[in-house]
Design an enzyme around this catalytic site. Sequence first.
Site, PDB file in Angstrom:
ATOM      1  N   LYS A 132       0.861  -1.190   0.000  1.00  0.00           N
ATOM      2  CA  LYS A 132       0.000   0.000   0.000  1.00  0.00           C
ATOM      3  C   LYS A 132       0.890   1.231   0.000  1.00  0.00           C
ATOM      4  CE  LYS A 132      -4.438   0.885   0.077  1.00  0.00           C
ATOM      5  NZ  LYS A 132      -5.487   0.004  -0.479  1.00  0.00           N
TER       6      LYS A 132
HETATM    7  P1  NAD Z   1     -13.261   7.362  -2.578  1.00  0.00           P
HETATM    8  O1  NAD Z   1     -12.229   8.393  -2.308  1.00  0.00           O
HETATM    9  O2  NAD Z   1     -13.746   7.215  -3.978  1.00  0.00           O
HETATM   10  O3  NAD Z   1     -14.529   7.588  -1.633  1.00  0.00           O
HETATM   11  C1  NAD Z   1     -14.465   7.713  -0.255  1.00  0.00           C
HETATM   12  C2  NAD Z   1     -15.828   8.227   0.197  1.00  0.00           C
HETATM   13  O4  NAD Z   1     -15.901   8.218   1.622  1.00  0.00           O
HETATM   14  C3  NAD Z   1     -16.121   9.652  -0.244  1.00  0.00           C
HETATM   15  O5  NAD Z   1     -17.472   9.752  -0.633  1.00  0.00           O
HETATM   16  C4  NAD Z   1     -15.893  10.470   1.037  1.00  0.00           C
HETATM   17  O6  NAD Z   1     -16.604  11.680   1.036  1.00  0.00           O
HETATM   18  C5  NAD Z   1     -16.412   9.484   2.040  1.00  0.00           C
HETATM   19  N1  NAD Z   1     -16.007   9.721   3.426  1.00  0.00           N
HETATM   20  C6  NAD Z   1     -14.789  10.045   3.912  1.00  0.00           C
HETATM   21  N2  NAD Z   1     -14.857  10.185   5.241  1.00  0.00           N
HETATM   22  C7  NAD Z   1     -16.145   9.946   5.592  1.00  0.00           C
HETATM   23  C8  NAD Z   1     -16.849   9.923   6.813  1.00  0.00           C
HETATM   24  N3  NAD Z   1     -16.237  10.209   7.964  1.00  0.00           N
HETATM   25  N4  NAD Z   1     -18.177   9.609   6.793  1.00  0.00           N
HETATM   26  C9  NAD Z   1     -18.814   9.321   5.648  1.00  0.00           C
HETATM   27  N5  NAD Z   1     -18.184   9.330   4.461  1.00  0.00           N
HETATM   28  C10 NAD Z   1     -16.879   9.637   4.433  1.00  0.00           C
HETATM   29  O7  NAD Z   1     -12.653   5.976  -2.028  1.00  0.00           O
HETATM   30  P2  NAD Z   1     -13.104   4.513  -2.423  1.00  0.00           P
HETATM   31  O8  NAD Z   1     -12.217   4.027  -3.504  1.00  0.00           O
HETATM   32  O9  NAD Z   1     -14.576   4.461  -2.573  1.00  0.00           O
HETATM   33  O10 NAD Z   1     -12.655   3.721  -1.099  1.00  0.00           O
HETATM   34  C11 NAD Z   1     -13.484   3.666   0.061  1.00  0.00           C
HETATM   35  C12 NAD Z   1     -12.951   2.559   0.970  1.00  0.00           C
HETATM   36  O11 NAD Z   1     -12.949   1.329   0.250  1.00  0.00           O
HETATM   37  C13 NAD Z   1     -11.517   2.740   1.467  1.00  0.00           C
HETATM   38  O12 NAD Z   1     -11.419   2.134   2.748  1.00  0.00           O
HETATM   39  C14 NAD Z   1     -10.704   1.922   0.465  1.00  0.00           C
HETATM   40  O13 NAD Z   1      -9.462   1.494   0.996  1.00  0.00           O
HETATM   41  C15 NAD Z   1     -11.657   0.759   0.273  1.00  0.00           C
HETATM   42  N6  NAD Z   1     -11.464   0.000  -0.954  1.00  0.00           N
HETATM   43  C16 NAD Z   1     -11.516   0.605  -2.183  1.00  0.00           C
HETATM   44  C17 NAD Z   1     -11.365  -0.185  -3.321  1.00  0.00           C
HETATM   45  C18 NAD Z   1     -11.507   0.415  -4.699  1.00  0.00           C
HETATM   46  O14 NAD Z   1     -11.451  -0.359  -5.670  1.00  0.00           O
HETATM   47  N7  NAD Z   1     -11.708   1.696  -4.843  1.00  0.00           N
HETATM   48  C19 NAD Z   1     -11.112  -1.552  -3.211  1.00  0.00           C
HETATM   49  C20 NAD Z   1     -11.074  -2.126  -1.951  1.00  0.00           C
HETATM   50  C21 NAD Z   1     -11.260  -1.349  -0.812  1.00  0.00           C
END
Ligand code: NAD
Length: 443
Positions: A132
């Site tokens: 990461k």
């Molecule tokens: P992103 O940046 O696209 O979205 C994150 C979202 O969370 C945004 O809408 C943001 O406003 C919101 N957010 C942040 N803090 C918040 C809070 N306190 N309360 C409510 N909403 C809040 O990120 P993503 O790619 O959607 O990733 C989200 C999670 O999923 C992370 O933990 C990431 O590690 C995990 N993840 C992502 C992927 C992927 O393919 N994108 C794969 C596996 C895991």
Amino acid sequence: MARPTPAERRRLARHAARRRQIAGSLEEWRASAFDNALVQFDAAARRLRLTENQIAMIKLPRRITEARLPVRMDDGSIHNFRAFRVQHNIARGPAKGGIRFHQDVTVDEMKALAFWMTYKCAVVGIPMGGAKGGVVVDPRTLSLGERERLSRRYIAEMIDLFGPDRDVPAPDVNTGPQVMSWMMDTYSMHKHDFVPGVITGKPLVLGGSAGRESATSRGIVFCIRKAAARLGLELRGATAAIQGFGNVGRYSARFLAEAGVRVVAISDIEGAWHDPAGIDVGAAMAHAARRGSLRGFRGGTPLRRAARLLELPVDILVPAALENQITERNAPRVRARIVAEGANGPTTPRADALLERAGVLVIPDILCNAGGVTVSYLEWVQNRMGYYWTEARVIEDLRRIMDSAFDEVDATRRRRRVSMRIAAFMVAIRRVTEASEMRGLYA
Ligand code: NAD
């Protein structure tokens, strides 16, 4: 001084207990994500009866790199951004894991996320290890040009770490196809070659895979289908709340709505919106695409405290924002039957134990959100072949991989009488241990 009456004593005791509870919860909220990850590891390793040597080979990160990235800002000044890349384990293949741009990035968080990547790849059986990366930056403060220079500098500064057979980054919070394109271009320019397989999550025109953007959420919904079937819960007419409306949250909302689930609450960093009759997910997605967030969304009633979304009486809760959202403090108020962990590490170990005791079916992150890395792997395979599949073919492979991983974890859960989380770690740790032992120690 007058002695307190029994009623006063009881009130003071209640007060003190409440203060202790709040202090404990704050401590838990601040708890190291990596410590939480190790608690999960230890619970599974104990059941697998791993030896000290086996644990020594696979538990801790192999390499932690920290860099200062000097970037020229638009006003001519130079700002040094703190950046990390943690490679946790590469026994089963090249390291794999996203790059996050966020103001709260720490090395501890990177270690935890790299650790989860190792076991995520292993639980779904894709031949890659875990890594990461991240940069301590609030990307909202950067112009497009600054963002590009920062992305390029990240790769240039640590170029020897990366490579299609070495370490293959991907998008994470606040990074996406554009950042991946700049990073791939920087690597390719340094190598005087076109090297699409060095990074995944690229746009289609640069060797991205059909179906990658929504793959994590598709995987989440495949898992929810299996979990619902186990509980005898009919998805059509069931209700869901989704925390986070980024890549993972918004597609999860869309696929759940398409499956007939009533999505009654959504949230992002700007707040939470609730409508018991069901949020119009298409309208919310259009709003977020147009405005960059849910701010100003009128398709539901704003909740005064956004985190109350986690406590709504729904069948399915999808935390899809950040770590440590369900803690000892709010876990007793979670009323969902299924918690599908879209985010990495959204549930602390203490909260996990409370949910388990309450009979909530938690689909653990390393299984639940593995759809993203699975299609990243399929993207990497296509890049290496130079031959690209249709979206239908990618989704079919994704479904096969996710369904079989869910079934294997569920079978281990039943056989060993453990939670889904421990079962997932048992399946994954066994694979990483076997690979490490077969390879042995060089020199
Ligand atoms: P992103 O940046 O696209 O979205 C994150 C979202 O969370 C945004 O809408 C943001 O406003 C919101 N957010 C942040 N803090 C918040 C809070 N306190 N309360 C409510 N909403 C809040 O990120 P993503 O790619 O959607 O990733 C989200 C999670 O999923 C992370 O933990 C990431 O590690 C995990 N993840 C992502 C992927 C992927 O393919 N994108 C794969 C596996 C895991």
